[in-house]
Design a protein around this motif. Structure first.
Motif, PDB file in Angstrom:
ATOM      1  N   GLY A   6       0.826  -1.198   0.000  1.00  0.00           N
ATOM      2  CA  GLY A   6       0.000   0.000   0.000  1.00  0.00           C
ATOM      3  C   GLY A   6       0.856   1.242   0.000  1.00  0.00           C
ATOM      4  N   THR A   7       0.203   2.368   0.196  1.00  0.00           N
ATOM      5  CA  THR A   7       0.894   3.650   0.251  1.00  0.00           C
ATOM      6  C   THR A   7       0.746   4.227   1.653  1.00  0.00           C
ATOM      7  OG1 THR A   7       0.572   4.065  -2.104  1.00  0.00           O
ATOM      8  CG2 THR A   7       1.017   5.972  -0.718  1.00  0.00           C
ATOM      9  N   TRP A   8       1.868   4.623   2.207  1.00  0.00           N
ATOM     10  CA  TRP A   8       1.947   5.089   3.589  1.00  0.00           C
ATOM     11  C   TRP A   8       2.465   6.517   3.622  1.00  0.00           C
ATOM     12  CZ3 TRP A   8       0.120   1.637   7.162  1.00  0.00           C
ATOM     13  CH2 TRP A   8       0.027   0.297   6.747  1.00  0.00           C
ATOM     14  N   LEU A   9       1.972   7.279   4.590  1.00  0.00           N
ATOM     15  CA  LEU A   9       2.330   8.690   4.710  1.00  0.00           C
ATOM     16  C   LEU A   9       2.887   8.958   6.102  1.00  0.00           C
ATOM     17  CD1 LEU A   9       2.059  11.507   3.216  1.00  0.00           C
ATOM     18  CD2 LEU A   9      -0.019  11.801   4.574  1.00  0.00           C
ATOM     19  N   TYR A  10       4.008   9.650   6.134  1.00  0.00           N
ATOM     20  CA  TYR A  10       4.601  10.073   7.404  1.00  0.00           C
ATOM     21  C   TYR A  10       4.772  11.578   7.377  1.00  0.00           C
ATOM     22  CZ  TYR A  10       8.035  10.814  11.113  1.00  0.00           C
ATOM     23  OH  TYR A  10       8.682  11.264  12.227  1.00  0.00           O
ATOM     24  N   SER A  11       4.275  12.246   8.387  1.00  0.00           N
ATOM     25  CA  SER A  11       4.379  13.705   8.463  1.00  0.00           C
ATOM     26  C   SER A  11       5.151  14.089   9.703  1.00  0.00           C
ATOM     27  CB  SER A  11       2.990  14.341   8.505  1.00  0.00           C
ATOM     28  OG  SER A  11       2.268  14.022   7.348  1.00  0.00           O
ATOM     29  N   ARG A  81      -3.505  -2.488  11.022  1.00  0.00           N
ATOM     30  CA  ARG A  81      -4.493  -2.001  10.077  1.00  0.00           C
ATOM     31  C   ARG A  81      -4.013  -0.766   9.328  1.00  0.00           C
ATOM     32  NH1 ARG A  81      -7.068  -3.400  14.559  1.00  0.00           N
ATOM     33  NH2 ARG A  81      -7.445  -1.253  15.212  1.00  0.00           N
ATOM     34  N   GLN A  82      -4.415   0.419   9.792  1.00  0.00           N
ATOM     35  CA  GLN A  82      -4.120   1.644   9.052  1.00  0.00           C
ATOM     36  C   GLN A  82      -2.847   2.334   9.530  1.00  0.00           C
ATOM     37  OE1 GLN A  82      -6.103   2.007   6.409  1.00  0.00           O
ATOM     38  NE2 GLN A  82      -7.097   0.195   7.239  1.00  0.00           N
ATOM     39  N   GLN A  83      -2.105   1.706  10.421  1.00  0.00           N
ATOM     40  CA  GLN A  83      -0.883   2.318  10.927  1.00  0.00           C
ATOM     41  C   GLN A  83       0.297   1.374  10.765  1.00  0.00           C
ATOM     42  OE1 GLN A  83      -1.382   3.684  14.965  1.00  0.00           O
ATOM     43  NE2 GLN A  83      -2.076   5.685  14.268  1.00  0.00           N
ATOM     44  N   LEU A  84       1.424   1.965  10.416  1.00  0.00           N
ATOM     45  CA  LEU A  84       2.671   1.229  10.268  1.00  0.00           C
ATOM     46  C   LEU A  84       3.691   1.873  11.192  1.00  0.00           C
ATOM     47  CD1 LEU A  84       4.698  -0.681   8.809  1.00  0.00           C
ATOM     48  CD2 LEU A  84       4.912   1.097   7.056  1.00  0.00           C
ATOM     49  N   GLU A  94       9.021   5.835  13.836  1.00  0.00           N
ATOM     50  CA  GLU A  94       8.140   6.641  13.003  1.00  0.00           C
ATOM     51  C   GLU A  94       6.801   5.922  12.900  1.00  0.00           C
ATOM     52  OE1 GLU A  94      11.566   8.470  10.006  1.00  0.00           O
ATOM     53  OE2 GLU A  94      10.055   7.104   9.213  1.00  0.00           O
ATOM     54  N   LEU A  95       5.727   6.694  12.958  1.00  0.00           N
ATOM     55  CA  LEU A  95       4.391   6.143  12.825  1.00  0.00           C
ATOM     56  C   LEU A  95       3.804   6.640  11.499  1.00  0.00           C
ATOM     57  CD1 LEU A  95       2.558   4.280  14.435  1.00  0.00           C
ATOM     58  CD2 LEU A  95       1.490   6.307  15.441  1.00  0.00           C
ATOM     59  N   TRP A  96       3.571   5.717  10.583  1.00  0.00           N
ATOM     60  CA  TRP A  96       3.069   6.014   9.251  1.00  0.00           C
ATOM     61  C   TRP A  96       1.591   5.673   9.178  1.00  0.00           C
ATOM     62  CZ3 TRP A  96       6.324   7.064   4.720  1.00  0.00           C
ATOM     63  CH2 TRP A  96       7.676   7.244   5.042  1.00  0.00           C
ATOM     64  N   GLN A  97       0.841   6.431   8.376  1.00  0.00           N
ATOM     65  CA  GLN A  97      -0.587   6.211   8.204  1.00  0.00           C
ATOM     66  C   GLN A  97      -0.854   5.665   6.796  1.00  0.00           C
ATOM     67  OE1 GLN A  97      -2.513   6.814  10.871  1.00  0.00           O
ATOM     68  NE2 GLN A  97      -0.757   7.657  11.986  1.00  0.00           N
ATOM     69  N   ARG A  98      -1.712   4.655   6.728  1.00  0.00           N
ATOM     70  CA  ARG A  98      -2.059   4.104   5.420  1.00  0.00           C
ATOM     71  C   ARG A  98      -2.991   5.080   4.696  1.00  0.00           C
ATOM     72  NH1 ARG A  98      -2.154  -1.044   3.432  1.00  0.00           N
ATOM     73  NH2 ARG A  98      -2.121  -2.122   5.439  1.00  0.00           N
ATOM     74  N   ILE A  99      -2.653   5.440   3.461  1.00  0.00           N
ATOM     75  CA  ILE A  99      -3.537   6.308   2.687  1.00  0.00           C
ATOM     76  C   ILE A  99      -4.114   5.604   1.470  1.00  0.00           C
ATOM     77  CG2 ILE A  99      -2.512   8.462   3.500  1.00  0.00           C
ATOM     78  CD1 ILE A  99      -0.951   8.637   0.925  1.00  0.00           C
ATOM     79  N   ALA A 100      -3.574   4.443   1.119  1.00  0.00           N
ATOM     80  CA  ALA A 100      -4.140   3.692  -0.010  1.00  0.00           C
ATOM     81  C   ALA A 100      -3.647   2.258   0.068  1.00  0.00           C
ATOM     82  CB  ALA A 100      -3.734   4.322  -1.344  1.00  0.00           C
ATOM     83  N   HIS A 101      -4.408   1.356  -0.548  1.00  0.00           N
ATOM     84  CA  HIS A 101      -3.983  -0.038  -0.636  1.00  0.00           C
ATOM     85  C   HIS A 101      -3.247  -0.262  -1.945  1.00  0.00           C
ATOM     86  CE1 HIS A 101      -5.595  -2.112   2.863  1.00  0.00           C
ATOM     87  NE2 HIS A 101      -6.557  -1.203   2.854  1.00  0.00           N
TER      88      HIS A 101
END
Length: 101
Positions: A6-11, A81-84, A94-101
């Motif tokens: 999937g695609t993950w976002l870290y801010s 689930r939605q967190q990596l 780092e805590l990444w959030q799932r934004i897409a599969h």
């Protein structure tokens, strides 16, 4: 490893003087074993600048990346689930959030 696809976002945000600025990073782990990593500007929706690409795989709880010079352990991971959650060799996280599969 498939839960990683999937695609993950870290801010990250940080204060400079009296204003807060930030940088976002995007990690896309494709089902075919390729990955793309890049940064976006602080403006939401600004384009992604790809800085790294290559192959990825998961072994036990370790994410390994290969940018053409061999497999390198990148970080230990936990997917919820939605967190990596990524934990690096120096124990930073780092805590990444799932934004897409």
């Amino acid at each position: 490893g498939m839960s990683l696809v999937g695609t993950w976002l870290y801010s990250e945000s940080y204060a400079t003087g009296d204003r807060s600025t930030g940088q976002s990073y995007q990690l896309t782990l494709l089902e075919d074993g390729n990955f793309l990593y890049g940064s976006t500007g602080s403006v939401v929706g600004s384009p992604i600048r790809i800085t790294n690409r290559g192959r990825w795989r998961a072994r036990d709880d370790v994410l390994l990346l290969n940018e053409g010079t061999g497999w390198v352990p990148y970080a230990r991971f936990v997917v919820d689930r939605q967190q990596l959650s990524l934990t690096f060799a120096d124990d930073s996280r780092e805590l990444w959030q799932r934004i897409a599969h």
